[in-house]
Motif scaffolding. Structure first.
Motif, mmCIF file in Angstrom:
data_model
loop_
_atom_site.group_PDB
_atom_site.id
_atom_site.type_symbol
_atom_site.label_atom_id
_atom_site.label_comp_id
_atom_site.label_asym_id
_atom_site.label_seq_id
_atom_site.Cartn_x
_atom_site.Cartn_y
_atom_site.Cartn_z
ATOM 1 N N SER A 261 -21.405 -9.084 -3.497
ATOM 2 C CA SER A 261 -21.460 -10.140 -4.502
ATOM 3 C C SER A 261 -22.699 -9.997 -5.379
ATOM 4 O O SER A 261 -23.777 -9.643 -4.916
ATOM 5 C CB SER A 261 -21.444 -11.511 -3.822
ATOM 6 O OG SER A 261 -22.491 -11.613 -2.876
ATOM 7 N N ALA B 33 -16.368 -6.957 -7.058
ATOM 8 C CA ALA B 33 -16.914 -8.267 -6.722
ATOM 9 C C ALA B 33 -16.574 -9.234 -7.850
ATOM 10 O O ALA B 33 -16.538 -8.850 -9.025
ATOM 11 C CB ALA B 33 -18.422 -8.185 -6.532
ATOM 12 N N SER C 43 -22.419 -14.386 -15.691
ATOM 13 C CA SER C 43 -21.476 -13.273 -15.601
ATOM 14 C C SER C 43 -21.506 -12.416 -16.864
ATOM 15 O O SER C 43 -21.340 -11.189 -16.799
ATOM 16 C CB SER C 43 -20.062 -13.803 -15.351
ATOM 17 O OG SER C 43 -20.003 -14.509 -14.130
ATOM 18 N N ILE D 292 -21.141 -16.957 -11.610
ATOM 19 C CA ILE D 292 -21.814 -16.507 -10.400
ATOM 20 C C ILE D 292 -23.114 -17.295 -10.210
ATOM 21 O O ILE D 292 -23.629 -17.912 -11.143
ATOM 22 C CB ILE D 292 -22.118 -14.997 -10.453
ATOM 23 C CG1 ILE D 292 -23.020 -14.665 -11.651
ATOM 24 C CG2 ILE D 292 -20.829 -14.198 -10.504
ATOM 25 C CD1 ILE D 292 -23.527 -13.225 -11.666
ATOM 26 N N GLU E 229 -18.920 -15.746 -6.998
ATOM 27 C CA GLU E 229 -19.092 -14.488 -6.264
ATOM 28 C C GLU E 229 -18.685 -14.621 -4.800
ATOM 29 O O GLU E 229 -18.397 -13.624 -4.122
ATOM 30 C CB GLU E 229 -20.550 -14.001 -6.360
ATOM 31 C CG GLU E 229 -21.557 -14.712 -5.471
ATOM 32 C CD GLU E 229 -21.942 -16.089 -5.954
ATOM 33 O OE1 GLU E 229 -22.571 -16.831 -5.177
ATOM 34 O OE2 GLU E 229 -21.631 -16.400 -7.119
#
Length: 307
Positions: A14, A63, A71, A94, A116
């Motif tokens: 992630s 991921a 992001s 994320i 994530e």
């Protein structure tokens, strides 16, 4: 079957946005300090895949990213590094990892969670994996309940000829035996720093028990400036020397080492030669600020020529 693309390194780790803050001291409860920020940086699982891409090797990210500004920053880094995203985005963004860095180098982390932590099984099952590919997984994703529920079964079902590299990290004690032990049996390369591998040995009962648990894996102990120790299958342990460099920031050095080591193996180098290149890459990385500062192939070659 004819290969339609080169061998690929695929990371499931992630990705987060790192927010490093250098502080003179850690604040007491209820207190305050002033931090110096170097700005938001793409970190987490991005570091290892960027290290691979910067060697000129085909690298991809499996991921989950989102639709928000964090992001978007990751996608821009991927564009620069030439990394492909293999899974669909989710609505949202994320998370972040705020790090308080003290003068001694000690780090304290505060992490926020985002998309994530929500890998999609159908995305992973659509991946066209081929013999010679490497898949990377981290302990952080094996600990988190939602990502673990998706990743573990998929990793255990990887096709023959696809190698699995696992970095358990400091969260290894929180990974249940019923998850850890089957993954170790499937692992092709297990890597960790000296403290992490020592703790794993204590959990297993002895260093030799790690070898038994990972019958097909190259075992790697990263020992900082000293280099690393390798334990290939069917061979004795071997120390591979490191490179002396002034340390500015150790963030991401382990992932840089892992990425460059795997590239060496993908290139056909023996484990010692691949690890020597990885040691050089980590030495160059710690001389720079930030988590995703892996050197390019030509920079490593230049350091190796210096001896």
């Amino acid at each position: 079957m004819t290969r339609l693309r080169p061998a690929c390194f695929i990371s499931t780790g992630s990705v987060l946005i790192d927010l490093p803050l250098h502080v003179g001291r850690f604040p007491a409860p209820g207190g305050a300090v002033t931090g110096v920020s170097s700005g938001p940086m793409v970190g987490g699982g991005y570091t290892v895949v960027s290290a691979v891409a910067r060697q000129g090797t085909f690298a991809a990210l499996a991921a989950t990213l989102g639709t928000g500004p964090n992001s978007a920053q990751v996608r821009e880094s991927m564009r620069v590094d030439g990394i492909e995203l293999l899974v669909e985005e989710l609505v949202g963004d994320i998370g972040t990892c705020t790090t308080l860095i003290e003068p001694s180098g000690r780090r304290t982390y505060v992490t926020t969670e985002g998309v994530e932590a929500e890998p999609q099984r159908e995305d992973l099952e659509r991946l066209d994996l081929m013999r010679g590919d490497w898949v990377h997984a981290t302990g952080y994703d094996l600990v988190h309940p939602s990502s673990r529920a998706v990743l573990v079964d998929w990793l255990l079902a990887l096709p023959p000829g696809v190698s699995l590299v696992v970095d358990l990290g400091p969260v290894q004690p929180d990974i249940p035996d019923e998850v850890l032990l089957p993954l170790l049996r499937r692992t092709s390369l297990l890597t960790g720093n000296h403290l992490e591998m020592t703790r794993l040995a204590a959990r297993m009962g002895a260093i030799e028990e790690i070898r038994e648990a990972c019958p097909d894996a190259l075992l790697v102990w990263r020992t900082g400036g000293s280099g690393c120790v390798l334990w290939p299958v069917g061979q004795d342990r071997a120390e591979v020397p490191g490179f002396a460099r002034d340390v500015v920031d150790t963030t991401g050095a382990g992932d840089t080492h892992t990425g460059v080591l795997v590239v060496g193996l993908m290139d056909g180098l023996d484990p010692v030669a691949a690890a020597y290149r990885a040691n050089a890459a980590a030495a160059l990385a710690v001389a720079r600020v930030g988590p995703a500062r892996a050197p390019r192939r030509e920079e490593i070659d230049a350091l190796l020529r210096q001896g």
